[in-house]
Design an enzyme around this catalytic site. Structure first.
Site, PDB file in Angstrom:
ATOM      1  N   ASP A   1       0.858  -1.180   0.000  1.00  0.00           N
ATOM      2  CA  ASP A   1       0.000   0.000   0.000  1.00  0.00           C
ATOM      3  C   ASP A   1       0.897   1.234   0.000  1.00  0.00           C
ATOM      4  O   ASP A   1       2.106   1.151   0.283  1.00  0.00           O
ATOM      5  CB  ASP A   1      -0.878  -0.039   1.262  1.00  0.00           C
ATOM      6  CG  ASP A   1      -1.707   1.214   1.427  1.00  0.00           C
ATOM      7  OD1 ASP A   1      -2.413   1.587   0.481  1.00  0.00           O
ATOM      8  OD2 ASP A   1      -1.635   1.814   2.515  1.00  0.00           O
TER       9      ASP A   1
ATOM     10  N   ASP B   1      -0.345   5.171   0.922  1.00  0.00           N
ATOM     11  CA  ASP B   1      -0.647   6.139   1.986  1.00  0.00           C
ATOM     12  C   ASP B   1      -0.711   5.457   3.349  1.00  0.00           C
ATOM     13  O   ASP B   1      -1.464   4.507   3.548  1.00  0.00           O
ATOM     14  CB  ASP B   1      -1.976   6.834   1.694  1.00  0.00           C
ATOM     15  CG  ASP B   1      -1.903   7.711   0.457  1.00  0.00           C
ATOM     16  OD1 ASP B   1      -1.091   8.644   0.441  1.00  0.00           O
ATOM     17  OD2 ASP B   1      -2.649   7.446  -0.505  1.00  0.00           O
TER      18      ASP B   1
END
Length: 224
Positions: free
Chosen positions: A20, A22
């Site tokens: 991922d 953020d």
């Protein structure tokens, strides 16, 4: 003399990593908060409650939860405008501690970015944080469903040519952890809150993770 405590070590193995962005590699919190608090104010919603919903999800999916009676077409249109706003706002966007060294250690190893951001936003935030974009990236343009649906992680595995069961996910959000688990993958949660989300193992920092490779198998050594 009292005994010196020894660090707890967890070992996970797989063949590819799905990362991922953020909250996992990039701290974009201030930028996200600015854009979404302004959106919440526009619709008379509580900003704190809005931020709890949006983390890890694509904007249109968050809007569908927060404004359930609104047509989805309108959510997609507004989401496109908000993505452009977020792309233009990189003030305060920095790398998560340990992210640069961690990414550098993956050079030549199978890994991919799997993010709810679109391509422009991913490039803007990774660039602002001084991080190189992995050669394989699954962004919002490549999927029809948002995390917690596993579509993005399953696509990441397909693009890398690796069975989903052999992929290890790095995530920080509840929606992201759920997506990784739904894809049949082990999930390394970044941040203490991920323990409560059901992550396979959680770390406070990427500094705690070392990756080695032998005969196509990646071994993650995680030190508590």
């Amino acid at each position: 003399m009292p005994a010196t405590p020894t660090a707890a070590v967890t070992t996970l193995t797989g063949r590819a990593l799905l990362l991922d962005m953020d909250g996992t590699l990039v701290d974009s919190g201030p930028a996200v908060e600015r854009v979404w608090r302004a959106w919440a104010l526009q619709y008379g919603l509580d900003g704190d409650q809005v931020l709890e919903v949006v983390h890890g999800r694509q904007g249109f999916a968050s809007m569908a939860i927060l404004l359930p009676d609104r047509p989805m077409e309108q959510n997609h249109e507004e989401n496109a405008r908000m993505l452009a706003q977020e792309t233009a706002d990189t003030e305060g966007v920095v790398a998560i501690g340990g992210a640069a060294a961690f990414l550098a250690s993956l050079g030549g190893l199978p890994h991919a970015l799997v993010t709810s951001a679109d391509d422009a936003l991913a490039r803007a935030r990774m660039g602002a944080a001084g991080l190189a974009l992995p050669p394989v990236a699954v962004t919002a343009e490549h999927v029809t469903l948002s995390k917690p649906d596993p579509e993005g992680f399953l696509l990441g595995a397909k693009l890398l040519g690796i069975d989903p069961a052999d992929c290890l996910v790095f995530e920080d959000s509840e929606a992201g952890v759920a997506a990784g688990l739904a894809a049949g993958m082990q999930v390394i949660g970044v941040g203490p809150a991920t323990t409560g989300y059901g992550a396979t193992v959680s770390v406070d920092s990427l500094h705690q993770v070392t990756v080695t490779e032998a005969d196509g198998t990646l071994t993650l050594t995680i030190t508590a």
